[in-house]
Design a protein around this motif. Structure first.
Motif, short mmCIF file in Angstrom:
data_model
loop_
_atom_site.label_atom_id
_atom_site.label_comp_id
_atom_site.label_asym_id
_atom_site.label_seq_id
_atom_site.Cartn_x
_atom_site.Cartn_y
_atom_site.Cartn_z
N CYS A 81 5.79 0.44 -4.71
CA CYS A 81 4.93 0.73 -3.55
C CYS A 81 5.40 1.98 -2.81
O CYS A 81 4.59 2.73 -2.26
N ILE A 82 6.71 2.22 -2.83
CA ILE A 82 7.24 3.43 -2.18
C ILE A 82 6.79 4.67 -2.96
O ILE A 82 6.30 5.65 -2.39
N ARG A 83 6.92 4.58 -4.29
CA ARG A 83 6.50 5.70 -5.15
C ARG A 83 5.01 5.97 -4.98
O ARG A 83 4.57 7.11 -4.86
N LEU A 84 4.22 4.91 -4.93
CA LEU A 84 2.77 5.07 -4.80
C LEU A 84 2.40 5.68 -3.45
O LEU A 84 1.56 6.59 -3.37
N ALA A 85 3.02 5.20 -2.38
CA ALA A 85 2.71 5.72 -1.04
C ALA A 85 3.06 7.20 -0.96
O ALA A 85 2.29 8.01 -0.40
N LYS A 86 4.19 7.59 -1.55
CA LYS A 86 4.61 8.99 -1.54
C LYS A 86 3.59 9.84 -2.30
O LYS A 86 3.18 10.91 -1.82
N MET A 87 3.16 9.36 -3.46
CA MET A 87 2.16 10.10 -4.25
C MET A 87 0.86 10.26 -3.45
O MET A 87 0.27 11.34 -3.42
#
Ligand code: PLP
Length: 389
Positions: A81-87
């Motif tokens: 979820c962190i990776r997705l939010a950053k993207m």
């Protein structure tokens, strides 16, 4: 009735009128029924399977995450979820994200945020959200209220208060309702999907965005259906040159797993604080791993390809026999047919092509990576069926 159909009607609530197709499995834009019949999927699960069925990269991303951890709740940190939010933030200029599990929940969060922002900054009597007639924002009691179509409301009154419905593509109507109700926000779909695949005009959207900016009325763009490459850009609002305060999205984002996301801009990034909102399943690692794969595949080249396929479809259908008009953007396409849309959809299905409807139109939402030859084959069938007397 087949065994599946009997069991379904016995044990599943009767909220869906299903087509008589029993899907066993699929690959890409092709699916197979229990009877062995092959279909071309021109609906992608209502714009959800953006990369088609069982895409290799997506399956690998999802199964890798399944083998690590499938759920821990939002009490702990997990990586997808962190990776997705950053993207999402890096590609939109939005500042942070709240994750949920569906389009309705993404909008519910947008509405709560708009109410809190307006109360914090302008006082408690500023809470109305102006939406558009003919819009669709979901089926919870509040998102039904946001939906500007009486047919959805009738059986479920009273709905949540604080919504008013302006006329699409009529800026004066939006302005008048905002003034009359001291509005907290305006919420729009850049292309009304369920309403009949109707794009908003540039003039209207920019006028609304300017007005919102001048009056500190939040601009919420519902990209549940239009988002994630569907209209040929990552988000449809980009094509209007505006920067929303809140963007909601869902459908295609997860590539087939349930996920909703509400993206906050500069003004709204700090509006929700600890325990103001939450979701048990929101930010689920498996759904987010799938969504990261979807987003990472939506490169500039990929999106250019979506726009090319769109040109092909418009070119093939506009002016074809039995086709009155073609509307939409990218691979979100509505066809006004001379024959009733339901007849066209039924006959296409008999000929192995699965299409959708929206109001009086035939609606196409194929996988964004549908191979050109498969797309051409489906469009041929649709053209033939539309042209029959
Ligand atoms: C589908 C849709 C929704 C609702 O999404 P669900 O995931 O079914 O809750 C909301 N807004 C728009 C524009 C949609 O197309």
């Amino acid at each position: 009735m087949s065994e599946w159909q009997t069991l379904d009607s016995t044990y599943i609530a009767g909220t869906y009128r299903r087509f008589p197709v029993e899907i066993m499995n699929g690959k890409g834009s092709e699916v197979w029924g229990t009877d062995g019949k092959r279909y071309i999927d021109m609906g992608s699960g209502i714009g959800v399977t953006a990369l088609g069925i069982a895409d290799d990269g997506w399956v690998a991303a999802v199964t890798a995450q399944l083998g690590r951890v499938q759920h821990m709740s939002n009490l702990y940190y997990t990586e997808p979820c962190i990776r997705l939010a950053k993207m999402l933030c890096e590609r939109t200029g939005m500042k942070n994200v709240f994750f949920s599990n569906s389009g309705a929940e993404a909008n519910e969060c947008a509405i709560k945020t708009a109410r809190k922002y307006a109360a914090d900054n302008h006082g408690a009597d500023r809470y109305t959200v102006v939406t558009l007639q003919n819009s669709f924002h979901g089926r919870t009691v509040t998102t039904l209220a946001a939906t500007g179509q009486d047919v959805f409301h009738e059986k479920f009154l009273p709905l949540t208060e604080g919504f008013a419905y302006a006329v699409a593509n009529d800026f004066e109507s939006v302005k008048a309702l905002c003034e009359q109700h001291n509005a907290a926000a305006v919420m729009i779909e850049c292309v009304q999907g369920e309403g009949g695949v109707l794009p908003l005009t540039n003039e209207f959207v920019t006028a609304v965005a300017d007005y919102c900016h001048q009056t500190d009325t939040l601009l919420i763009v519902d990209e549940v259906q239009t988002g994630n490459g569907r209209t040929g850009t990552l988000y449809a609002y980009e094509q209007y040159g505006i920067q929303p305060d809140i963007v909601s999205t869902a459908k295609g984002l997860g590539g087939g797993l349930p996920i909703g996301a509400t993206l906050f801009g500069e003004k709204t990034a700090k509006t929700l604080g600890a325990s103001d909102h939450g979701s048990t399943f929101g930010g689920n690692p498996v759904a987010c791993a799938g969504a990261c794969e979807v987003l990472s595949r939506l490169t500039d080249d990929f999106l250019a390809d979506v726009r090319n396929k769109s040109k092909f479809v418009f070119g093939a259908l506009q002016g074809a026999k039995g086709v009155k008009s073609v509307s939409g953007k990218g691979l979100m396409i509505g066809i006004e047919t001379e024959r009733p849309a339901a007849d066209v959809v039924n006959e296409c299905r008999e000929r192995g092509v699965l299409c959708l409807t929206a109001k009086t139109k035939v609606r196409l939402l194929p996988a964004l990576n549908i191979p050109t030859d498969v797309l051409a084959e489906a469009i041929d069938v649709i053209k033939t069926v539309c042209g029959r007397d």
